[in-house]
Design an enzyme around this catalytic site. Structure first.
Site, PDB file in Angstrom:
ATOM      1  CB  THR A 146      10.287 -15.857   4.884  1.00 29.42           C
ATOM      2  OG1 THR A 146       8.950 -15.604   5.299  1.00 29.42           O
ATOM      3  CG2 THR A 146      11.226 -15.757   6.064  1.00 29.42           C
ATOM      4  CE  LYS A 172       8.332 -13.006   7.613  1.00 29.55           C
ATOM      5  NZ  LYS A 172       8.379 -14.463   7.953  1.00 29.55           N
ATOM      6  CB  THR A 183       7.465 -15.869  11.764  1.00 32.15           C
ATOM      7  OG1 THR A 183       7.930 -17.033  12.361  1.00 32.15           O
ATOM      8  CG2 THR A 183       7.453 -14.729  12.733  1.00 32.15           C
ATOM      9  CD  GLU A 269       2.854 -19.101   2.601  1.00 31.41           C
ATOM     10  OE1 GLU A 269       4.053 -19.204   2.888  1.00 31.41           O
ATOM     11  OE2 GLU A 269       2.008 -19.965   2.872  1.00 31.41           O
ATOM     12  CG  ASN A 390       1.984 -23.516   1.894  1.00 32.53           C
ATOM     13  OD1 ASN A 390       2.906 -23.319   2.676  1.00 32.53           O
ATOM     14  ND2 ASN A 390       1.105 -22.580   1.553  1.00 32.53           N
ATOM     15  CB  SER A 395      10.619 -29.716   4.927  1.00 33.48           C
ATOM     16  OG  SER A 395      10.845 -31.089   4.777  1.00 33.48           O
TER      17      SER A 395
END
Lengths: 395, 395
Positions: A146, A172, A183, A269, A390, A395
């Protein structure tokens, strides 16, 4: 134990493939791992009380002891999707079973991506029908990503009971959870001959000191899953406890999980640096691991490392938060330089140490001088880019 | 209960002052609060196992039941300073005792600032000697600041037993911990007549739902301290449990602590927004508070709010991590707009809600529909500026 180039299909009897099913705009998003014959299975799953439909389903499968295939999609997590989510997970099993002539109850399904969105079942079905038993196995590692920036794989071989045994892992995860793009997933295949029960015992044990010791942002996903398939095609006699073979196999599994875990931490990230914290001298191994994880998970330590600041005060404060005893004789090393000994600050050249903290890998070592407890944890720095990823994600 | 302008010296019989003793480059850095007569005391302290010398000292003082003065310095935390740190804390007591003719054992001392550095005792002594019993009380709130951007005070009055009782609070803290510039400190004065024992009981109770419910970066300082002094000079009869007076006083203390706690959260390092999370329908109040704190402390929620993103998936995932039950009927409201009901996503206009998330105060409401447990927590967003403050700070 030898580390080799390979794919998740390197162990005997495994194949893998992936396609672009249209869940992502253009990248690979649907992958499959298949064993020629049913494989012994072990699994560990998220402890989050809100867990995704595929997690609920796979928990049951793992208890049955065997699976033959794992289908994984990215982009949609199938989490917080209610009854329809479970129906879709089971429907996915059916599609795979039909296409590959495998029993439904031997098909595990995994998802990662946006929470609260249903799987687009037409795309899933069409995608599954385009997957092949003779596919390109290296594509699987890409299909499950992702926000990750790199694929993460490992292949090891070793000799067990005169047979060459191969173990491959793929995972991942760019944080323990990602926003809606959540995840950590890891899949491990091996041609070793080992029972479901023993495999599960080993996986649970090894997970404690590997996957459970990484943290990117302190959050636990709704979908975290690690699945191991062992199809016995290496031809070794079944591995038994308290034998040398058992120790060799355990070492392989530990090494595989460690490498995969470290790769996730390094690709956290927004990360610019990989951080390893080791803690010795704690009352127990478990407490050492807790303290190591608290240090590597502290926003203050993470930002200090980003800023190449040898700020041992933040490390000591983290120790105090995770300790269940008074840590009154602390040694701290940063990049192999002692900065604190017997809880007393040492002189060090800040400019030189700061320069060393600009390296891509940062090592923090703590000795608590209490007892023999030892543990490690892995993470990454906290950067402007983490906030950007983030905060600007829609979203 | 009436909210008024005031200082920490507003209750009868209290004075306060502050000077620039030279610990900071130029700002006020040493302050004192004095009661005309010994006051009943209550205190709560950091749970960090690594705690500063003044915390160790004040814990003992609080047990004795009375204090008459609080001296507080900023810039140096006197934490991880060994035996010399304790000697310096006790020496500070002596200087204050001598200058103001107070018993040493009635002087509390507090420090906030850099870890691992000894207090410069000459500057402390000279500074103390320049403090006055007839000083400028409003200066105290400035002298205790570190990375804070604003002073944080509150003054309330109420009538207890036909007497006007005043309560004032002052605090500092821009994160639960700051780098080397650590700590949350809060001082509360009141002229109410209440025993040490009852005051301690009330403070411990109120702290659970106020100061312990804020989080800026999930770290707990080595120096966190809340001290309350009650000198009885309002002239009310001693407050007793299970009376109306008790309830009034408790409400005053709760309000004072709530306002101070919210001010710390709103002034969190790098914050652009204040976040309040309320959780209802949990099995217990305690669990509701835990879940609220997990949500408001999540880096992912904090960055989403910074980015004005109504990302309820991150909220639900946080709930699942802090819950000890299966939360299967969740309601989530963001800025009073329902986004999830019965765990099912609702349609909402993302552009409009995102616009509402640009306000300075963000309210997240969660109903878990299990039982009657209720709780709140407060925090702030996670911004580029937070990373900047903590990465560019040189230890």
């Amino acid at each position: 134990m030898i580390k080799k180039d390979g794919t998740i299909a390197s162990p005997k009897g495994f194949t893998a493939d992936a396609v672009h099913a249209g869940l992502k705009y253009k990248n690979l998003d649907l992958g499959i791992i298949i064993s020629e014959i049913p494989a012994q299975v072990a699994g560990v799953f998220t402890k989050n009380k809100v867990c995704a439909a595929p997690v609920v389903l796979d928990r049951t499968l793992v208890k049955s002891g065997e699976i033959q295939a794992i289908l994984c999609n990215s982009a949609v997590a199938n989490a917080v999707t209610g009854d329809q989510g479970m129906i879709n997970a089971m429907l996915t099993q059916k599609f795979v079973a039909k296409k590959f002539n495998i029993k439904e109850s031997l098909v595990a399904v995994c998802s990662t991506g946006v929470i609260g969105v249903q799987l687009p079942m037409e795309k899933i079905e069409t995608g599954i029908n385009r997957l092949s038993e003779n596919g390109q196995a290296d594509r699987f590692a890409k299909a499950i990503l992702t926000t990750d920036t790199v694929t993460k794989t490992v292949t090891l071989t070793s000799v067990i009971n005169d047979k060459t045994v191969t173990m491959s892992g793929v995972c991942k995860g760019s944080g323990m959870i990602h926003p809606n793009m959540c995840t950590m997933l890891a899949f491990i295949t091996t041609d070793a001959n080992i029972s479901h029960e023993l495999l599960q015992k080993l996986l649970s044990e090894v997970t404690e000191t590997t996957f459970n010791q990484i943290t990117v942002d302190g959050d636990t996903s709704t979908n975290d899953t690690v699945l191991v398939m062992a199809n016995a095609m290496a031809g070794n006699e079944a591995i038994k406890e308290k034998t040398q073979d058992y120790e060799i196999f355990k070492a392989m599994l530990f090494e595989t999980c460690t490498i995969l875990a470290q790769k996730i931490a390094a690709d956290g990230e927004g990360a610019t640096k990989f951080i390893e914290v080791s803690v010795s001298g704690a009352p127990t191994d478990e407490r050492a691991r807790m303290i190591a994880k608290k240090i590597v998970g502290s926003n203050l330590v993470k930002t200090a490392i980003f800023g190449a600041d040898p700020n041992w005060g933040r490390i000591v404060s983290s120790i105090g938060q995770a300790a269940d005893f008074e840590p009154d004789d602390i040694l701290v090393k940063i990049q192999n330089e002692k900065v604190l000994e017997h809880s007393t600050p040492l002189y060090f050249d800040k400019a030189i140490l700061s320069q060393k903290l600009k390296e891509k890998e940062v090592m923090i070592e703590v000795d608590l001088n209490k007892s023999q407890g030892y543990g490690k944890a892995w993470g990454c720095d906290l950067t402007y880019h983490y906030v950007e990823i983030n905060a600007t994600y829609t979203s």
